[in-house]
Design a protein around this motif. Structure first.
Motif, short mmCIF file in Angstrom:
data_model
loop_
_atom_site.label_atom_id
_atom_site.label_comp_id
_atom_site.label_asym_id
_atom_site.label_seq_id
_atom_site.Cartn_x
_atom_site.Cartn_y
_atom_site.Cartn_z
N MET A 1 -22.68 20.56 66.81
CA MET A 1 -21.27 20.44 65.94
C MET A 1 -20.39 21.53 66.42
SD MET A 1 -21.39 18.24 63.64
CE MET A 1 -20.42 18.32 62.21
N LEU A 2 -19.10 20.99 66.71
CA LEU A 2 -17.96 21.79 67.13
C LEU A 2 -17.68 22.94 66.20
CD1 LEU A 2 -15.83 22.29 69.30
CD2 LEU A 2 -14.35 20.66 68.16
N LYS A 3 -17.70 24.18 66.51
CA LYS A 3 -17.27 25.25 65.31
C LYS A 3 -15.83 25.85 65.87
CE LYS A 3 -21.36 26.65 62.75
NZ LYS A 3 -22.59 26.91 63.41
N LEU A 4 -15.07 25.84 64.97
CA LEU A 4 -13.89 26.29 65.53
C LEU A 4 -13.34 27.59 64.53
CD1 LEU A 4 -11.71 23.31 65.99
CD2 LEU A 4 -12.85 24.09 67.59
N ALA A 5 -12.88 28.64 65.19
CA ALA A 5 -12.56 29.83 64.63
C ALA A 5 -11.42 29.42 63.42
CB ALA A 5 -12.31 30.86 65.46
N ASP A 6 -11.26 30.26 62.62
CA ASP A 6 -10.41 29.87 61.54
C ASP A 6 -8.93 29.96 62.30
OD1 ASP A 6 -11.93 29.77 59.62
OD2 ASP A 6 -11.98 31.92 58.91
N ASP A 7 -8.64 30.93 63.08
CA ASP A 7 -7.41 31.15 63.47
C ASP A 7 -7.09 29.52 64.40
OD1 ASP A 7 -5.00 32.49 64.85
OD2 ASP A 7 -5.98 32.06 66.60
N LEU A 8 -8.15 29.13 65.06
CA LEU A 8 -7.84 27.75 65.87
C LEU A 8 -7.73 26.73 64.94
CD1 LEU A 8 -7.61 26.46 68.66
CD2 LEU A 8 -10.08 26.46 68.86
N ASN A 9 -8.26 26.53 63.87
CA ASN A 9 -8.12 25.66 62.77
C ASN A 9 -6.76 25.42 62.27
OD1 ASN A 9 -10.44 23.86 62.62
ND2 ASN A 9 -11.73 25.48 61.86
N ARG A 10 -6.32 26.92 62.08
CA ARG A 10 -5.08 27.09 61.51
C ARG A 10 -3.88 26.48 62.39
NH1 ARG A 10 -1.76 31.00 61.59
NH2 ARG A 10 -3.25 32.39 62.97
N ARG A 11 -4.20 26.68 63.75
CA ARG A 11 -2.99 26.39 64.62
C ARG A 11 -3.18 24.74 64.98
NH1 ARG A 11 -0.66 30.75 66.43
NH2 ARG A 11 -1.56 32.58 66.26
N LEU A 12 -4.23 24.14 64.64
CA LEU A 12 -4.56 22.75 64.96
C LEU A 12 -3.74 21.81 63.71
CD1 LEU A 12 -7.95 22.42 66.56
CD2 LEU A 12 -5.92 21.81 67.52
N TYR A 134 -4.68 26.81 73.10
CA TYR A 134 -5.57 27.32 74.21
C TYR A 134 -6.14 28.77 74.20
CZ TYR A 134 -4.11 22.72 76.31
OH TYR A 134 -3.73 21.66 76.37
N LEU A 135 -4.89 29.53 73.94
CA LEU A 135 -5.09 30.99 73.95
C LEU A 135 -6.01 31.25 72.85
CD1 LEU A 135 -1.33 31.77 74.48
CD2 LEU A 135 -3.30 32.55 75.91
N SER A 136 -6.02 30.77 71.68
CA SER A 136 -6.81 31.14 70.53
C SER A 136 -8.26 30.57 70.84
CB SER A 136 -6.24 30.36 69.31
OG SER A 136 -7.11 30.43 68.14
N ASN A 137 -8.39 29.37 71.64
CA ASN A 137 -9.70 29.11 71.81
C ASN A 137 -10.49 30.07 72.62
OD1 ASN A 137 -11.84 26.95 71.97
ND2 ASN A 137 -10.93 26.76 74.04
N LEU A 138 -9.69 30.88 73.45
CA LEU A 138 -10.28 31.45 74.51
C LEU A 138 -10.23 33.17 73.75
CD1 LEU A 138 -8.37 30.41 77.61
CD2 LEU A 138 -11.01 30.36 77.25
#
Ligand SMILES: Cc1ncc(COP(=O)(O)O)c(C=O)c1O
Length: 401
Positions: A1-12, A134-138
């Motif tokens: 399952m794709l797990k995204l950090a909170d910051d990335l979720n917020r940005r999406l 992209y930056l947040s993902n990295l």
């Protein structure tokens, strides 16, 4: 399952919220939707582009459709380097150019290569929506710096935001979403500021210049590249954008030949293409663009549309950003909540992008890439929603900002 950090979720979140508005508009209105949100060119590419694609397919040379080296086909890279040398007056060679499947892949490779977790990158905002994603993902830290009122660079604010952790700045020239073309002077000032920061903090600071719109200049304005002022620069380009074949995903990143570590960085970008696994463009597109590197689609239709849409929007009472390039008009939302305006417009079957997607609230981006009659209808509908919002007592307050 794709797990995204909170910051990335917020940005999406803003983009995903808009996607829901978009899909419900299509469910409700079907083909009658007027889509002025994403920049898909409804008129399609020009004949020379289609002919070049056909020639590339017809090419039955041995290995024509097989793997190409990391970094791309040497012949294609050479042609691009020659063209860049002419355009910028800098001595590019093929190794400075790394071919990618569009600008999205180039940006990811550049961010992965240049910056590490915890290091900080400045983003003048509003900016293209996916830089932050992209930056947040990295795991790279983002410091947003709002542009000045006229949507040019706020150099004082950038200077204040620059600190010991700053490793880069990412901007688009011409700017997406505003359409503003940054001047030679302001870019020279930016370069001075970054050079001083490099010396003060004893670290390299990179300028990533996303130039995917540099040939979509409907006003005739001159586009000056930051590469000419600042040696630690890279330029990103998209043939997809320039030729209106975005779905074919072909572009590149080029390292400035004036950068002290140009060769080393270019090699690392090739290595990054390998380790990321999705950084190589198809061999077909690498061949097709060889005939199109100097080709510039005519922009007279876009110029007419820009002038007409701008005049109509102003007449209806909208406040516009003074853009000179791109297919976009950036408009102040009559309601402080840009999503609220976009939802009202979508209820009439017309889609534009809320600026919250671009890390700035309170504006709208209108893409003039639909068919002519759809643009006319969309612009009229924007005027109607503006009038409605102004005259309805429950909304008057929201409009008065
Ligand atoms: C400023 C900017 N950068 C990058 C991209 C992505 O380009 P590509 O389609 O080549 O991946 C876009 C596309 O809309 C853009 O507007």
């Amino acid at each position: 399952m794709l797990k995204l950090a909170d910051d990335l979720n917020r940005r999406l979140e803003p983009q995903e919220r808009f996607e829901q508005i978009l899909s419900s508009a299509f469910r409700r209105f079907g083909k009658a939707v007027v889509d002025l949100s994403y920049a898909n060119f409804y008129e399609g590419p020009g004949k020379p582009v289609l002919e070049a694609l056909e020639r590339a397919i017809a090419d039955d040379r041995i290995l024509a459709l097989q793997y190409t080296p990391y970094g791309g086909r040497t012949v294609t890279r050479r042609l691009i380097a020659t063209s860049l040398t002419e355009e910028y007056g800098l001595p590019f060679n093929y190794q400075h150019v790394i071919l990618t499947p569009g600008a999205t892949a180039a940006l990811n490779m550049v961010f992965r290569t240049l910056f590490g977790p915890g290091e900080e990158v400045l983003l003048p905002t509003p900016c293209w929506h996916d830089y932050a994603v992209y930056l947040s993902n990295l795991g790279i830290s983002i410091r947003t710096v709002p542009l000045a009122q006229n949507k040019h660079l706020d150099l004082e604010a950038i200077a204040l935001a620059t600190g010991p952790n700053t490793r880069g700045i990412v901007l688009s020239q011409p700017c997406c979403p505003t359409g503003v073309v940054y001047s030679k002077n302001e870019l020279a000032e930016l370069a001075k500021l970054l050079t001083e920061a490099e010396q003060r903090f004893q670290t390299a600071i990179y300028l990533v210049s996303d130039e995917v719109h540099r040939h979509i200049v409907w006003s005739g304005a001159e586009v000056y590249s930051p590469l000419l002022s600042y040696p630690r620069s890279l330029t990103i380009y998209s043939f997809g954008k320039a030729l209106f074949i975005q779905g074919q995903r072909i572009g590149y990143v080029a390292v400035s030949p004036q950068m002290p570590e140009d060769r080393r960085l270019a090699k690392q970008l090739e290595q990054c293409e390998r380790i990321m696994g999705y950084g190589a463009p198809t061999s077909l597109m690498q061949r097709a663009i060889c005939d199109l590197i100097e080709y510039r689609p005519p922009l007279d239709l876009l110029a007419r549309r820009q002038r007409e849409a701008r005049r109509k929007l102003k007449d209806s009472g909208f406040e516009l950003c003074d853009g000179e390039a791109t297919c976009f008009v950036y408009v102040k939302s009559p309601m402080a909540d840009d999503f609220a305006f976009v939802e009202r417009l979508a209820a009439r079957g017309v889609l534009v992008l809320p600026s919250s997607v671009f890390l700035e609230a309170g504006h709208l981006r209108v893409s003039l890439t639909a068919r002519g009659e759809a643009i006319t209808r969309g612009v009229e509908a924007m005027g109607e929603v503006l009038q409605d919002a102004r005259t309805s007592p429950s909304n008057r307050e929201a409009c008065e900002r």
